[in-house]
Design a protein around this motif. Structure first.
Motif, PDB file in Angstrom:
ATOM      1  N   ILE A 195       0.842  -1.204   0.000  1.00  0.00           N
ATOM      2  CA  ILE A 195       0.000   0.000   0.000  1.00  0.00           C
ATOM      3  C   ILE A 195       0.874   1.248   0.000  1.00  0.00           C
ATOM      4  N   GLU A 196       1.844   1.294   0.876  1.00  0.00           N
ATOM      5  CA  GLU A 196       2.697   2.487   0.966  1.00  0.00           C
ATOM      6  C   GLU A 196       3.526   2.673  -0.299  1.00  0.00           C
ATOM      7  N   GLU A 197       3.979   1.581  -0.889  1.00  0.00           N
ATOM      8  CA  GLU A 197       4.729   1.695  -2.149  1.00  0.00           C
ATOM      9  C   GLU A 197       3.863   2.345  -3.219  1.00  0.00           C
ATOM     10  N   PHE A 198       2.611   1.917  -3.319  1.00  0.00           N
ATOM     11  CA  PHE A 198       1.731   2.514  -4.325  1.00  0.00           C
ATOM     12  C   PHE A 198       1.430   3.968  -3.986  1.00  0.00           C
ATOM     13  N   ARG A 199       1.208   4.256  -2.714  1.00  0.00           N
ATOM     14  CA  ARG A 199       0.896   5.630  -2.301  1.00  0.00           C
ATOM     15  C   ARG A 199       2.047   6.570  -2.656  1.00  0.00           C
ATOM     16  N   GLN A 200       3.275   6.114  -2.483  1.00  0.00           N
ATOM     17  CA  GLN A 200       4.438   6.939  -2.796  1.00  0.00           C
ATOM     18  C   GLN A 200       4.644   7.123  -4.297  1.00  0.00           C
ATOM     19  N   ARG A 201       4.220   6.122  -5.088  1.00  0.00           N
ATOM     20  CA  ARG A 201       4.413   6.197  -6.537  1.00  0.00           C
ATOM     21  C   ARG A 201       3.260   5.491  -7.237  1.00  0.00           C
ATOM     22  N   PRO A 202       2.111   6.196  -7.386  1.00  0.00           N
ATOM     23  CA  PRO A 202       0.977   5.555  -8.051  1.00  0.00           C
ATOM     24  C   PRO A 202       1.188   5.356  -9.561  1.00  0.00           C
ATOM     25  N   ILE A 203       2.074   6.146 -10.130  1.00  0.00           N
ATOM     26  CA  ILE A 203       2.359   6.044 -11.563  1.00  0.00           C
ATOM     27  C   ILE A 203       3.852   5.806 -11.718  1.00  0.00           C
ATOM     28  N   GLY A 204       4.215   4.834 -12.528  1.00  0.00           N
ATOM     29  CA  GLY A 204       5.630   4.565 -12.762  1.00  0.00           C
ATOM     30  C   GLY A 204       5.982   3.123 -12.478  1.00  0.00           C
ATOM     31  N   ARG A 205       7.250   2.869 -12.254  1.00  0.00           N
ATOM     32  CA  ARG A 205       7.742   1.511 -11.995  1.00  0.00           C
ATOM     33  C   ARG A 205       7.307   1.037 -10.612  1.00  0.00           C
ATOM     34  N   LEU A 231      -1.532  -5.309  -8.259  1.00  0.00           N
ATOM     35  CA  LEU A 231      -2.292  -4.468  -9.184  1.00  0.00           C
ATOM     36  C   LEU A 231      -3.002  -5.307 -10.250  1.00  0.00           C
ATOM     37  N   CYS A 232      -2.348  -6.361 -10.712  1.00  0.00           N
ATOM     38  CA  CYS A 232      -2.989  -7.246 -11.698  1.00  0.00           C
ATOM     39  C   CYS A 232      -4.253  -7.880 -11.119  1.00  0.00           C
ATOM     40  N   VAL A 233      -4.192  -8.293  -9.856  1.00  0.00           N
ATOM     41  CA  VAL A 233      -5.365  -8.870  -9.198  1.00  0.00           C
ATOM     42  C   VAL A 233      -6.442  -7.800  -9.032  1.00  0.00           C
ATOM     43  N   MET A 234      -6.041  -6.611  -8.631  1.00  0.00           N
ATOM     44  CA  MET A 234      -7.000  -5.540  -8.354  1.00  0.00           C
ATOM     45  C   MET A 234      -7.700  -5.022  -9.612  1.00  0.00           C
ATOM     46  N   ARG A 235      -7.097  -5.224 -10.754  1.00  0.00           N
ATOM     47  CA  ARG A 235      -7.674  -4.699 -11.992  1.00  0.00           C
ATOM     48  C   ARG A 235      -8.778  -5.577 -12.568  1.00  0.00           C
ATOM     49  N   VAL A 236      -9.023  -6.727 -11.953  1.00  0.00           N
ATOM     50  CA  VAL A 236     -10.087  -7.617 -12.420  1.00  0.00           C
ATOM     51  C   VAL A 236     -11.106  -7.776 -11.299  1.00  0.00           C
ATOM     52  N   ASP A 237     -12.278  -7.213 -11.484  1.00  0.00           N
ATOM     53  CA  ASP A 237     -13.339  -7.326 -10.479  1.00  0.00           C
ATOM     54  C   ASP A 237     -14.145  -8.578 -10.781  1.00  0.00           C
ATOM     55  N   PRO A 238     -14.282  -9.490  -9.813  1.00  0.00           N
ATOM     56  CA  PRO A 238     -15.006 -10.740 -10.068  1.00  0.00           C
ATOM     57  C   PRO A 238     -16.480 -10.540 -10.415  1.00  0.00           C
ATOM     58  N   THR A 239     -17.051  -9.381 -10.085  1.00  0.00           N
ATOM     59  CA  THR A 239     -18.456  -9.116 -10.422  1.00  0.00           C
ATOM     60  C   THR A 239     -18.621  -8.676 -11.872  1.00  0.00           C
ATOM     61  N   GLY A 240     -17.514  -8.331 -12.520  1.00  0.00           N
ATOM     62  CA  GLY A 240     -17.592  -7.824 -13.889  1.00  0.00           C
ATOM     63  C   GLY A 240     -17.621  -6.319 -13.945  1.00  0.00           C
ATOM     64  N   ASN A 241     -17.951  -5.675 -12.823  1.00  0.00           N
ATOM     65  CA  ASN A 241     -17.881  -4.211 -12.766  1.00  0.00           C
ATOM     66  C   ASN A 241     -16.414  -3.824 -12.643  1.00  0.00           C
ATOM     67  N   GLN A 242     -16.057  -2.688 -13.172  1.00  0.00           N
ATOM     68  CA  GLN A 242     -14.676  -2.249 -13.088  1.00  0.00           C
ATOM     69  C   GLN A 242     -14.633  -0.771 -12.745  1.00  0.00           C
ATOM     70  N   ILE A 243     -13.919  -0.422 -11.675  1.00  0.00           N
ATOM     71  CA  ILE A 243     -13.735   0.978 -11.313  1.00  0.00           C
ATOM     72  C   ILE A 243     -12.648   1.544 -12.209  1.00  0.00           C
ATOM     73  N   ILE A 244     -12.953   2.663 -12.837  1.00  0.00           N
ATOM     74  CA  ILE A 244     -12.017   3.268 -13.778  1.00  0.00           C
ATOM     75  C   ILE A 244     -11.925   4.768 -13.523  1.00  0.00           C
ATOM     76  N   GLY A 278       6.082  -7.495  -6.552  1.00  0.00           N
ATOM     77  CA  GLY A 278       4.974  -7.781  -5.627  1.00  0.00           C
ATOM     78  C   GLY A 278       3.812  -6.830  -5.819  1.00  0.00           C
ATOM     79  N   LEU A 279       4.106  -5.552  -6.001  1.00  0.00           N
ATOM     80  CA  LEU A 279       3.030  -4.582  -6.241  1.00  0.00           C
ATOM     81  C   LEU A 279       2.400  -4.817  -7.605  1.00  0.00           C
ATOM     82  N   MET A 280       3.185  -5.164  -8.600  1.00  0.00           N
ATOM     83  CA  MET A 280       2.620  -5.455  -9.927  1.00  0.00           C
ATOM     84  C   MET A 280       1.640  -6.624  -9.852  1.00  0.00           C
ATOM     85  N   ARG A 281       1.997  -7.667  -9.093  1.00  0.00           N
ATOM     86  CA  ARG A 281       1.087  -8.806  -8.913  1.00  0.00           C
ATOM     87  C   ARG A 281      -0.208  -8.335  -8.266  1.00  0.00           C
TER      88      ARG A 281
END
Length: 106
Positions: free
Chosen positions: A14-24, A33-46, A28-31
């Motif tokens: 969480i803190e890693e993303f908070r410090q750098r939401p955009i960029g490298r 984010l990949c999970v967070m980008r797929v909502d099991p309900t089919g809805n997607q926050i964008i 572990g954070l990439m994994r």
């Protein structure tokens, strides 16, 4: 192999993303984010940019992509980083049941 969020283990990113939401990001954070980008309900926050480089809002893309996107009027974000942080916090809460009660900047 299907990745899942383990709030106890993944909270450290969480803190890693908070410090750098955009960029490298770390692997572990990439994994996470990949999970967070797929909502099991089919809805997607964008994010929706209402004014280029100046104004962003959150929206929900429905499971049936032919249906309209539900755009929220509030809050309005003045930077993409703030908007990305809001998306991260919302997705974290949806997937873990926990709220992140921290602003992007202290």
């Amino acid at each position: 192999m299907v990745y899942k969020i383990d709030p106890d283990e993944d909270r450290r990113y969480i803190e890693e993303f908070r410090q750098r939401p955009i960029g490298r990001h770390s692997p572990g954070l990439m994994r996470l984010l990949c999970v967070m980008r797929v909502d099991p309900t089919g809805n997607q926050i964008i994010l929706v940019c209402r004014k280029p480089f100046a104004e962003w809002v959150l929206a929900t893309m429905p499971p049936d992509r032919a249906d309209p996107i539900a755009i929220e009027d509030e809050p309005v974000f003045a930077s993409r980083e703030e908007a990305e942080w809001a998306v991260f916090c919302r997705r974290w809460r949806l997937l873990t049941g926990e709220s992140i009660n921290r602003p992007l900047h202290d």
